[in-house]
Scaffold this motif. Structure first.
Motif, mmCIF file in Angstrom:
data_model
loop_
_atom_site.group_PDB
_atom_site.id
_atom_site.type_symbol
_atom_site.label_atom_id
_atom_site.label_comp_id
_atom_site.label_asym_id
_atom_site.label_seq_id
_atom_site.Cartn_x
_atom_site.Cartn_y
_atom_site.Cartn_z
ATOM 1 N N PRO A 2 0.975 -1.577 0.206
ATOM 2 C CA PRO A 2 0.199 0.032 0.006
ATOM 3 C C PRO A 2 0.636 1.111 0.072
ATOM 4 N N TYR A 3 0.314 2.034 -0.914
ATOM 5 C CA TYR A 3 1.138 3.575 -0.787
ATOM 6 C C TYR A 3 0.290 4.496 -0.507
ATOM 7 N N ILE A 4 0.393 4.448 0.950
ATOM 8 C CA ILE A 4 -0.543 6.215 1.504
ATOM 9 C C ILE A 4 -0.559 7.635 0.538
ATOM 10 N N ARG A 5 -1.033 8.053 -0.397
ATOM 11 C CA ARG A 5 -1.300 8.944 -0.404
ATOM 12 C C ARG A 5 -3.083 10.270 -0.469
ATOM 13 N N GLN A 6 -2.607 11.418 -0.042
ATOM 14 C CA GLN A 6 -3.532 12.283 0.001
ATOM 15 C C GLN A 6 -4.343 12.403 -1.680
#
Length: 107
Positions: A2-6
């Motif tokens: 997972p790459y969490i970005r706004q």
């Protein structure tokens, strides 16, 4: 991973499973198999992770989907409906919740 970005415009789903220390690893086994064989192969799947708390009483999964409908289609598939009945039978409770990323902080 997972790459969490706004600016992620897909669907984020966090599921929590209330388990006992005696059933935690059995549920983890079922979840790992489901993710390997079914969930991660579904159209619209982006990424996901499975977490277990220290007391082995909670499992949390984090998944990212291209669209809410992709996640819902996966849940409605006959294979996942059967797997979820089995997993749910081993848990005190199971709750999937859809989220939108509001902020991200990192070092």
């Amino acid at each position: 991973m997972p790459y969490i970005r706004q600016d992620f415009d897909g669907q984020t789903v966090i599921c929590t499973f209330d388990v006992t220390p005696g059933s935690a690893h059995d549920v983890l086994d079922l979840l790992n198999i489901a993710w390997d064989e079914v969930i991660s192969r579904q159209p619209g799947f982006v990424s996901g992770a499975i977490h277990l708390n220290d007391a082995q009483t909670r499992i949390a999964t984090y998944s990212q989907w291209r669209d809410r409908r992709d996640y819902q289609a996966m849940l409605r598939s006959p294979e996942m409906r059967e797997r979820n009945r089995q997993i749910n039978g081993m848990c005190k409770s199971f709750e999937p919740v859809m989220y939108e990323v509001q902020a991200v902080f990192q070092d």
